[in-house]
Design a protein around this motif. Structure first.
Motif, PDB file in Angstrom:
ATOM      1  N   GLU A   5     113.959  80.449   9.703  1.00 36.44           N
ATOM      2  CA  GLU A   5     113.810  79.797   8.384  1.00 36.44           C
ATOM      3  C   GLU A   5     115.238  79.711   7.540  1.00 36.44           C
ATOM      4  O   GLU A   5     115.461  78.698   6.894  1.00 36.44           O
ATOM      5  CB  GLU A   5     113.088  80.991   7.494  1.00 36.44           C
ATOM      6  N   GLN A   8     116.307  76.204   9.034  1.00 35.53           N
ATOM      7  CA  GLN A   8     115.642  75.357   8.648  1.00 35.53           C
ATOM      8  C   GLN A   8     116.000  74.884   7.228  1.00 35.53           C
ATOM      9  O   GLN A   8     116.218  73.840   6.897  1.00 35.53           O
ATOM     10  CB  GLN A   8     114.282  75.791   8.448  1.00 35.53           C
ATOM     11  N   ILE A  13     115.215  70.943   7.607  1.00 37.27           N
ATOM     12  CA  ILE A  13     114.219  70.811   8.611  1.00 37.27           C
ATOM     13  C   ILE A  13     113.029  71.289   7.991  1.00 37.27           C
ATOM     14  O   ILE A  13     112.553  72.633   7.931  1.00 37.27           O
ATOM     15  CB  ILE A  13     114.577  71.738   9.902  1.00 37.27           C
ATOM     16  N   ASN A  14     111.953  70.343   7.598  1.00 36.83           N
ATOM     17  CA  ASN A  14     110.720  70.452   6.897  1.00 36.83           C
ATOM     18  C   ASN A  14     109.794  71.415   7.973  1.00 36.83           C
ATOM     19  O   ASN A  14     109.810  70.989   9.077  1.00 36.83           O
ATOM     20  CB  ASN A  14     110.271  69.388   6.457  1.00 36.83           C
ATOM     21  N   ASP A  15     108.888  72.207   7.192  1.00 38.96           N
ATOM     22  CA  ASP A  15     107.813  72.767   7.933  1.00 38.96           C
ATOM     23  C   ASP A  15     107.171  71.638   8.675  1.00 38.96           C
ATOM     24  O   ASP A  15     106.566  72.088   9.815  1.00 38.96           O
ATOM     25  CB  ASP A  15     107.029  73.643   7.254  1.00 38.96           C
ATOM     26  N   ILE A  18     108.426  71.322  12.393  1.00 39.27           N
ATOM     27  CA  ILE A  18     108.411  72.473  13.246  1.00 39.27           C
ATOM     28  C   ILE A  18     107.186  72.406  14.111  1.00 39.27           C
ATOM     29  O   ILE A  18     106.125  72.302  13.706  1.00 39.27           O
ATOM     30  CB  ILE A  18     108.457  73.894  12.479  1.00 39.27           C
ATOM     31  N   LYS A  21     107.034  78.254  17.022  1.00 38.05           N
ATOM     32  CA  LYS A  21     108.437  79.280  16.760  1.00 38.05           C
ATOM     33  C   LYS A  21     108.086  80.373  17.865  1.00 38.05           C
ATOM     34  O   LYS A  21     106.623  80.570  17.775  1.00 38.05           O
ATOM     35  CB  LYS A  21     108.385  79.803  15.246  1.00 38.05           C
ATOM     36  N   ALA A  31     111.299  71.597  17.256  1.00 36.81           N
ATOM     37  CA  ALA A  31     111.111  70.759  16.163  1.00 36.81           C
ATOM     38  C   ALA A  31     111.529  69.265  16.509  1.00 36.81           C
ATOM     39  O   ALA A  31     112.504  68.936  17.434  1.00 36.81           O
ATOM     40  CB  ALA A  31     112.054  71.249  15.076  1.00 36.81           C
ATOM     41  N   GLN A  37     120.807  66.668  12.162  1.00 34.60           N
ATOM     42  CA  GLN A  37     120.402  68.004  12.445  1.00 34.60           C
ATOM     43  C   GLN A  37     120.770  68.685  13.665  1.00 34.60           C
ATOM     44  O   GLN A  37     121.183  69.516  13.993  1.00 34.60           O
ATOM     45  CB  GLN A  37     118.823  68.069  12.209  1.00 34.60           C
TER      46      GLN A  37
END
Length: 60
Positions: A5, A8, A13-15, A18, A21, A31, A37
């Motif tokens: 998190e 991110q 890095i937006n949810d 993803i 995990k 991701a 990034q």
């Protein structure tokens, strides 16, 4: 999972980007990343390995 998190948040890095995990036997995430990034994540000293996900097809 808190480390993921933090990464991110740090690199935006937006949810919705993803794909998965992991935090038990393996620690990490999958991701969809921008080139920028990816570049900065490669420079993180807490990351030991980055693998590019590739699609492939097996022929008969």
């Amino acid at each position: 999972m808190k480390t993921i998190e933090k990464l991110q948040d740090k690199y935006g890095i937006n949810d919705d980007k993803i794909l998965g995990k992991w935090g038990y036997a393996l620690f990490g995430f999958a991701a969809e990343l921008t080139d920028e990034q990816l570049y900065y994540l490669e420079e993180e000293n807490i990351i030991s390995y980055i693998e590019v996900n590739r699609r492939f097809q097996l022929g008969i």
